[in-house]
Design a protein around this motif. Structure first.
Motif, PDB file in Angstrom:
ATOM      1  N   TYR A 161       0.878  -1.246  -0.116  1.00  0.00           N
ATOM      2  CA  TYR A 161       0.019  -0.009   0.032  1.00  0.00           C
ATOM      3  C   TYR A 161       0.860   1.149   0.104  1.00  0.00           C
ATOM      4  CZ  TYR A 161       0.759   0.179   5.008  1.00  0.00           C
ATOM      5  OH  TYR A 161       1.264   0.147   6.443  1.00  0.00           O
ATOM      6  N   ARG A 162       2.074   1.181   0.360  1.00  0.00           N
ATOM      7  CA  ARG A 162       2.974   2.333   0.521  1.00  0.00           C
ATOM      8  C   ARG A 162       3.380   2.479  -0.825  1.00  0.00           C
ATOM      9  NH1 ARG A 162       6.523   1.553   5.800  1.00  0.00           N
ATOM     10  NH2 ARG A 162       4.555   1.465   7.344  1.00  0.00           N
ATOM     11  N   TRP A 163       3.657   1.466  -1.523  1.00  0.00           N
ATOM     12  CA  TRP A 163       4.232   1.595  -2.889  1.00  0.00           C
ATOM     13  C   TRP A 163       3.218   2.157  -3.941  1.00  0.00           C
ATOM     14  CZ3 TRP A 163       8.862   1.695  -3.961  1.00  0.00           C
ATOM     15  CH2 TRP A 163       9.800   1.040  -3.289  1.00  0.00           C
ATOM     16  N   ALA A 164       1.881   1.668  -3.497  1.00  0.00           N
ATOM     17  CA  ALA A 164       0.784   2.399  -4.371  1.00  0.00           C
ATOM     18  C   ALA A 164       0.687   3.760  -4.271  1.00  0.00           C
ATOM     19  CB  ALA A 164      -0.434   1.732  -3.923  1.00  0.00           C
ATOM     20  N   GLY A 165       0.826   4.264  -2.867  1.00  0.00           N
ATOM     21  CA  GLY A 165       0.892   5.802  -2.737  1.00  0.00           C
ATOM     22  C   GLY A 165       2.063   6.408  -3.277  1.00  0.00           C
ATOM     23  N   CYS A 166       3.135   5.737  -3.491  1.00  0.00           N
ATOM     24  CA  CYS A 166       4.356   6.237  -4.125  1.00  0.00           C
ATOM     25  C   CYS A 166       3.906   6.459  -5.529  1.00  0.00           C
ATOM     26  CB  CYS A 166       5.785   5.447  -4.106  1.00  0.00           C
ATOM     27  SG  CYS A 166       6.551   5.742  -2.418  1.00  0.00           S
ATOM     28  N   GLY A 167       3.443   5.374  -6.130  1.00  0.00           N
ATOM     29  CA  GLY A 167       2.816   5.502  -7.394  1.00  0.00           C
ATOM     30  C   GLY A 167       1.909   6.510  -7.887  1.00  0.00           C
ATOM     31  N   MET A 168       1.060   6.867  -6.866  1.00  0.00           N
ATOM     32  CA  MET A 168       0.104   8.071  -7.007  1.00  0.00           C
ATOM     33  C   MET A 168       0.776   9.251  -7.104  1.00  0.00           C
ATOM     34  SD  MET A 168      -3.489   7.282  -4.892  1.00  0.00           S
ATOM     35  CE  MET A 168      -3.128   5.512  -4.261  1.00  0.00           C
ATOM     36  N   ILE A 169       1.893   9.503  -6.205  1.00  0.00           N
ATOM     37  CA  ILE A 169       2.494  10.670  -6.175  1.00  0.00           C
ATOM     38  C   ILE A 169       3.417  10.767  -7.559  1.00  0.00           C
ATOM     39  CG2 ILE A 169       4.957  11.489  -4.966  1.00  0.00           C
ATOM     40  CD1 ILE A 169       3.937  10.553  -2.457  1.00  0.00           C
ATOM     41  N   VAL A 170       4.129  10.012  -8.005  1.00  0.00           N
ATOM     42  CA  VAL A 170       4.909   9.875  -9.385  1.00  0.00           C
ATOM     43  C   VAL A 170       3.967  10.259 -10.297  1.00  0.00           C
ATOM     44  CG1 VAL A 170       6.072   8.647 -11.081  1.00  0.00           C
ATOM     45  CG2 VAL A 170       6.925   8.441  -8.687  1.00  0.00           C
ATOM     46  N   GLY A 171       2.604   9.482 -10.161  1.00  0.00           N
ATOM     47  CA  GLY A 171       1.478   9.965 -11.360  1.00  0.00           C
ATOM     48  C   GLY A 171       0.986  11.249 -11.351  1.00  0.00           C
ATOM     49  N   GLY A 172       1.080  11.897 -10.012  1.00  0.00           N
ATOM     50  CA  GLY A 172       0.629  13.264  -9.840  1.00  0.00           C
ATOM     51  C   GLY A 172       1.498  14.169 -10.272  1.00  0.00           C
ATOM     52  N   CYS A 173       2.879  14.002 -10.030  1.00  0.00           N
ATOM     53  CA  CYS A 173       3.952  14.663 -10.695  1.00  0.00           C
ATOM     54  C   CYS A 173       4.017  14.822 -12.093  1.00  0.00           C
ATOM     55  CB  CYS A 173       5.170  14.275  -9.941  1.00  0.00           C
ATOM     56  SG  CYS A 173       5.416  14.531  -8.020  1.00  0.00           S
ATOM     57  N   ILE A 174       3.587  13.689 -12.787  1.00  0.00           N
ATOM     58  CA  ILE A 174       3.723  13.705 -14.142  1.00  0.00           C
ATOM     59  C   ILE A 174       2.648  14.382 -14.608  1.00  0.00           C
ATOM     60  CG2 ILE A 174       3.175  12.002 -16.224  1.00  0.00           C
ATOM     61  CD1 ILE A 174       4.723   9.771 -14.505  1.00  0.00           C
ATOM     62  N   LEU A 175       1.590  14.533 -13.961  1.00  0.00           N
ATOM     63  CA  LEU A 175       0.294  15.414 -14.539  1.00  0.00           C
ATOM     64  C   LEU A 175       0.765  16.666 -14.247  1.00  0.00           C
ATOM     65  CD1 LEU A 175      -2.467  13.137 -12.997  1.00  0.00           C
ATOM     66  CD2 LEU A 175      -2.318  13.389 -15.412  1.00  0.00           C
ATOM     67  N   ILE A 176       1.319  17.050 -13.223  1.00  0.00           N
ATOM     68  CA  ILE A 176       1.477  18.455 -12.890  1.00  0.00           C
ATOM     69  C   ILE A 176       2.604  19.138 -14.074  1.00  0.00           C
ATOM     70  CG2 ILE A 176       2.877  19.893 -11.470  1.00  0.00           C
ATOM     71  CD1 ILE A 176       1.410  18.114  -9.213  1.00  0.00           C
ATOM     72  N   LEU A 177       3.457  18.132 -14.484  1.00  0.00           N
ATOM     73  CA  LEU A 177       4.480  18.599 -15.411  1.00  0.00           C
ATOM     74  C   LEU A 177       3.988  18.833 -16.793  1.00  0.00           C
ATOM     75  CD1 LEU A 177       7.673  16.522 -14.351  1.00  0.00           C
ATOM     76  CD2 LEU A 177       7.124  19.018 -14.174  1.00  0.00           C
ATOM     77  N   LYS A 178       2.578  18.349 -17.155  1.00  0.00           N
ATOM     78  CA  LYS A 178       2.178  18.239 -18.412  1.00  0.00           C
ATOM     79  C   LYS A 178       1.684  19.482 -18.792  1.00  0.00           C
ATOM     80  CE  LYS A 178       1.896  13.834 -19.921  1.00  0.00           C
ATOM     81  NZ  LYS A 178       2.297  13.264 -21.102  1.00  0.00           N
TER      82      LYS A 178
END
Length: 117
Positions: A100-117
């Motif tokens: 579940y912590r890895w899932a949270g990290c995945g969401m953080i990375v996904g959010g950062c990718i969206l922010i950079l778009k």
């Protein structure tokens, strides 16, 4: 925005490595307290001094980032330090990270990718 990403990753790496150094420093010290023994052991600890240098460098880089990039893009990128800290926990402290912590990290990375778009 590759420039923002590279600066943010460097800043997050400095923050995360500073936390690693701080944890190493605290592991060598007596229990936290307001005693002279604790504060002397803190001031004589090279890992504590090195963590301060990492935090100072991260702060200077953060000032550069804030000067040159929109706050709405720059500030969320700091969350990448949480991801780097988890990898540091595995490498330096041999911690086990649940899924579940890895899932949270995945969401953080996904959010950062969206922010950079």
């Amino acid at each position: 925005m590759w420039k923002l990403l590279s600066y943010s990753l460097l800043q997050c790496a400095l923050l995360s490595f500073g936390q690693v150094l701080l944890k190493f420093a605290l592991q060598k010290m007596p229990p936290f307290g307001w005693s002279r023994v604790f504060w002397r052991s803190l001031l004589g600890n090279w890992q504590f001094a090195a963590c301060g240098l990492c935090f100072g460098a991260a702060s200077l880089l953060w000032m550069y980032i804030l000067k040159h990039f929109p706050l709405s893009m720059a500030y969320p990128m700091i969350s990448l330090s949480y991801v780097l800290a988890m990898f540091s926990a595995i490498i330096f402290f041999h911690e086990t990270i649940p899924a579940y912590r890895w899932a949270g990290c995945g969401m953080i990375v996904g959010g950062c990718i969206l922010i950079l778009k």
